[in-house]
Design a protein around this motif. Structure first.
Motif, PDB file in Angstrom:
ATOM      1  N   VAL A   1     -40.873 -38.536  72.748  1.00 20.11           N
ATOM      2  CA  VAL A   1     -41.932 -38.320  73.737  1.00 20.11           C
ATOM      3  C   VAL A   1     -41.675 -39.156  74.988  1.00 20.11           C
ATOM      4  CG1 VAL A   1     -44.408 -38.564  74.170  1.00 20.11           C
ATOM      5  CG2 VAL A   1     -43.611 -37.745  71.956  1.00 20.11           C
TER       6      VAL A   1
ATOM      7  N   TRP B   1     -55.365 -36.966  65.068  1.00 24.43           N
ATOM      8  CA  TRP B   1     -56.093 -36.020  65.927  1.00 24.43           C
ATOM      9  C   TRP B   1     -55.230 -34.782  66.192  1.00 24.43           C
ATOM     10  CZ3 TRP B   1     -55.309 -33.615  70.527  1.00 24.43           C
ATOM     11  CH2 TRP B   1     -56.427 -33.042  71.156  1.00 24.43           C
ATOM     12  N   TYR B   2     -53.957 -35.011  66.486  1.00 22.67           N
ATOM     13  CA  TYR B   2     -53.056 -33.898  66.802  1.00 22.67           C
ATOM     14  C   TYR B   2     -52.888 -32.988  65.585  1.00 22.67           C
ATOM     15  CZ  TYR B   2     -49.092 -31.370  68.754  1.00 22.67           C
ATOM     16  OH  TYR B   2     -48.268 -30.372  69.221  1.00 22.67           O
TER      17      TYR B   2
ATOM     18  N   LYS C   1     -43.415 -47.927  78.984  1.00 24.90           N
ATOM     19  CA  LYS C   1     -43.897 -46.548  78.967  1.00 24.90           C
ATOM     20  C   LYS C   1     -45.379 -46.484  78.558  1.00 24.90           C
ATOM     21  CE  LYS C   1     -43.227 -42.066  79.095  1.00 24.90           C
ATOM     22  NZ  LYS C   1     -42.647 -41.370  80.238  1.00 24.90           N
TER      23      LYS C   1
ATOM     24  N   GLN D   1     -41.487 -41.165  66.402  1.00 23.46           N
ATOM     25  CA  GLN D   1     -42.495 -40.394  67.120  1.00 23.46           C
ATOM     26  C   GLN D   1     -42.399 -40.612  68.633  1.00 23.46           C
ATOM     27  OE1 GLN D   1     -44.742 -38.240  66.211  1.00 23.46           O
ATOM     28  NE2 GLN D   1     -45.902 -38.118  68.131  1.00 23.46           N
TER      29      GLN D   1
ATOM     30  N   VAL E   1     -37.757 -29.836  73.989  1.00 23.83           N
ATOM     31  CA  VAL E   1     -38.329 -31.147  73.649  1.00 23.83           C
ATOM     32  C   VAL E   1     -39.428 -30.965  72.612  1.00 23.83           C
ATOM     33  CG1 VAL E   1     -37.884 -32.363  75.801  1.00 23.83           C
ATOM     34  CG2 VAL E   1     -39.850 -30.880  75.642  1.00 23.83           C
TER      35      VAL E   1
ATOM     36  N   ALA F   1     -41.841 -33.583  69.505  1.00 27.57           N
ATOM     37  CA  ALA F   1     -41.935 -34.755  68.636  1.00 27.57           C
ATOM     38  C   ALA F   1     -41.819 -34.281  67.189  1.00 27.57           C
ATOM     39  CB  ALA F   1     -43.269 -35.434  68.874  1.00 27.57           C
TER      40      ALA F   1
ATOM     41  N   PHE G   1     -53.954 -40.776  67.459  1.00 30.40           N
ATOM     42  CA  PHE G   1     -53.359 -39.617  68.136  1.00 30.40           C
ATOM     43  C   PHE G   1     -52.665 -38.700  67.134  1.00 30.40           C
ATOM     44  CE2 PHE G   1     -49.961 -37.267  70.153  1.00 30.40           C
ATOM     45  CZ  PHE G   1     -50.676 -36.616  71.153  1.00 30.40           C
TER      46      PHE G   1
ATOM     47  N   GLU H   1     -38.507 -37.818  76.742  1.00 31.19           N
ATOM     48  CA  GLU H   1     -38.525 -36.387  77.045  1.00 31.19           C
ATOM     49  C   GLU H   1     -37.331 -35.658  76.452  1.00 31.19           C
ATOM     50  OE1 GLU H   1     -39.109 -35.955  81.226  1.00 31.19           O
ATOM     51  OE2 GLU H   1     -40.955 -37.128  81.202  1.00 31.19           O
TER      52      GLU H   1
ATOM     53  N   LYS I   1     -53.539 -46.924  68.851  1.00 35.93           N
ATOM     54  CA  LYS I   1     -53.289 -45.812  69.775  1.00 35.93           C
ATOM     55  C   LYS I   1     -52.543 -44.686  69.057  1.00 35.93           C
ATOM     56  CE  LYS I   1     -54.817 -47.372  73.701  1.00 35.93           C
ATOM     57  NZ  LYS I   1     -55.923 -46.662  74.349  1.00 35.93           N
TER      58      LYS I   1
ATOM     59  N   MET J   1     -49.018 -45.580  80.471  1.00 35.84           N
ATOM     60  CA  MET J   1     -49.615 -44.338  79.968  1.00 35.84           C
ATOM     61  C   MET J   1     -51.087 -44.538  79.608  1.00 35.84           C
ATOM     62  SD  MET J   1     -48.495 -42.099  76.628  1.00 35.84           S
ATOM     63  CE  MET J   1     -46.903 -41.583  77.195  1.00 35.84           C
TER      64      MET J   1
END
Lengths: 438, 74
Positions: free
Chosen positions: A72, A340-341, A201, A68, A4, A6, A337, A75, A333, A205
């Motif tokens: 995720v 940041w990632y 989802k 993206q 798995v 992204a 992310f 999965e 959101k 989350m």
């Protein structure tokens, strides 16, 4: 290691930045030319502006985000990042060409650029269908995403049919009915269905909760699918039965709202950030949109100037109110992310990295939120009344909100080019706006 | 070989905090220990970062719906 992952961040970011650019152009366009909302809604410029919003802004962002989120959320791994990059190029050429050709009302060229766009959508649907085919287990999220891909395919086919029918005049259906049927396929089938599906989802989350009743969630999707199938046919045939199917859709949305409230009531994170507020406000706007939709579906509703303006308000509240506000919330959101990632994940444990909430300004989020809501309310009332200068004022507020959003997202993106890393033993004297879950 | 196990409970945290907690713990993991990280969701974004740092991760879903990822040196 699980099979798995992204895709790289440049793929969704490319789509998202294209979408934001289209939103800025679209909001500026409406502010400069308020007659598009204050006047009758079926003309070259209105159709061009509408496609800039739905293809350039909404589709770009939803498609990029899906590349993206789907791996995720479900999965698994994206079937092909290469196909997705081809899709991006085709999408860009397709929607820009379509908007320009709608403006000069060259329907043959609209069909050509529409075919380019449709090829890209074909790659998108194929790529996500192959991705869905390998998920370990099906759930409401996967079923909803599969449904929305089906509706997207039908929307594109209906759009190409409309362009061809304009060129060769072979269609037995009434032109406005065809256009309204096409718009509902895209708006409800792709946009709303996708928002509903992924929210099963994302809302749990980000609020630290769970779907509370899978049958209720599944039931809402079933009602939306059944209602839309019937609504499409009855709108196309100008049948009075469209009221029944509009009511089925409203019932599906009521089930959805019931489930979202249950998810929120069970949440462990009590404080709501602005991203979630944007998103939940968008969901609340489904109530006036559904109400107006039922009114407009009423059999033998007189075709007056007011009815035509209310149809414009319906479209405005659906595409700018519900869908745009939901997307802005989710982008608050998703983009932080992704950035940041890309900028900080490799440095965790080796340097002091900023928290996600340190990448943007909550104060600007609040300003943008209120500007948007006041602008939307003002524009809606002015559109209903056909008051051009008030539409301009309302659109100017919306444009101001979009500008604030872009400034805030620009701040987030600046971390890509200038990451703010500190040594591990650095003691910051600046307070951060990180809010731990309560 | 009897390896030491370090447990991390990263449940109840909003993304990306679980990843931060796990990687910060990993940076101080003793040489022959393995890390058992418990999360609310399968930590998909964690796997490539583990690989870059010379670790492997195997995730298993638990009966309560949470996930345990067992992280070892590759």
């Amino acid at each position: 290691m699980a099979d798995v992952h992204a895709p790289s961040v440049s793929l969704p970011l490319g789509f998202i930045l294209t979408g934001i650019a289209a939103l800025l152009v679209g909001a500026s366009w409406l502010t400069a030319r308020p007659i598009n909302l204050a006047g009758y809604h079926y003309g070259p410029e209105v159709v061009a502006a509408t496609h800039l919003f739905v293809l350039g802004w909404i589709c770009s962002v939803i498609m990029g985000t899906m590349y993206q989120l789907v791996p995720v959320a479900l999965e698994t791994r994206l079937h092909s990042e290469r196909l997705a990059r081809w899709h991006f190029g085709l999408h860009l050429v397709g929607f820009v060409g379509m908007v320009m050709m709608f403006l000069v009302w060259d329907m043959k060229q609209v069909g050509h650029f529409g075919s380019v766009l449709a090829t890209g959508v074909g790659l998108f649907v194929y790529n996500l269908a192959r991705t869905l085919a390998r998920i370990p287990r099906w759930n409401v999220v996967a079923i909803g995403i599969a449904s929305s891909l089906g509706w997207l395919s039908l929307t594109i086919l209906a759009g190409l049919y409309l362009a061809a029918a304009k060129c060769w005049s072979f269609s037995p259906f009434e032109p406005m009915a065809q256009m309204h049927a096409h718009a509902h396929l895209g708006g409800l089938g792709f946009f709303v269905m996708m928002i509903v599906s992924v929210s099963f989802k994302l809302v749990p989350m980000f609020t630290l909760s769970e779907v509370q009743n899978h049958r209720r969630a599944g039931g809402s999707l079933a009602l939306l699918n059944a209602g839309l199938a019937g609504l499409f046919v009855t709108i196309l045939l100008s049948s009075p039965w469209k009221l029944v199917f509009a009511s089925v859709i409203a019932t599906g949305l009521a089930f959805y709202g019931w489930e979202v409230i249950a998810i929120l009531q069970a949440r462990k994170r009590r404080n709501r950030d602005w991203g979630m507020r944007y998103f939940l406000t968008a969901l609340a706007l489904l109530i006036p949109v559904s109400g107006l939709g039922i009114v407009l579906a009423w059999p033998r509703l007189p075709a007056t100037e007011l009815t035509a303006q209310l149809e414009s308000v319906y479209g405005l509240l659906a595409f700018i109110g519900v869908v745009t506000l939901a997307i802005l919330g989710m982008l608050y959101k998703v983009v932080p992310f992704l950035v940041w990632y890309a900028s900080y994940s490799k440095a965790i444990g080796r340097s002091k990295v900023p928290a996600l909430a340190d990448l943007y300004s909550p104060a600007l989020q609040a300003v943008g939120y209120w500007l948007f809501l006041v602008g939307l309310a003002f524009t809606s009332v002015a559109t209903a009344l056909g008051h051009e200068s008030c539409v301009r004022a309302g659109c100017a507020l919306l444009l101001a909100s979009v500008t604030v959003f872009i400034v805030n997202i620009g701040t987030v993106l600046s971390h890509l080019v200038r990451p703010r890393l500190m040594p591990l033993d650095f003691k910051s004297t600046q307070p951060t706006n990180t809010q731990p879950p309560s | 070989m009897n390896e030491a196990i370090v447990n991390v409970d990263a449940r109840g945290l909003e993304p990306p905090q679980p990843m931060v907690v796990i990687l910060e713990t990993l940076s101080e993991l003793p040489e022959c220990a393995e890390l058992h990280a418990r999360t609310d969701r399968r930590p998909l974004h964690l796997y490539p970062l583990l690989e870059q740092r010379g670790f492997t991760g195997e995730t298993e879903e638990q009966n309560d719906g949470s996930f345990i990822t067992i992280i070892r040196r590759a």
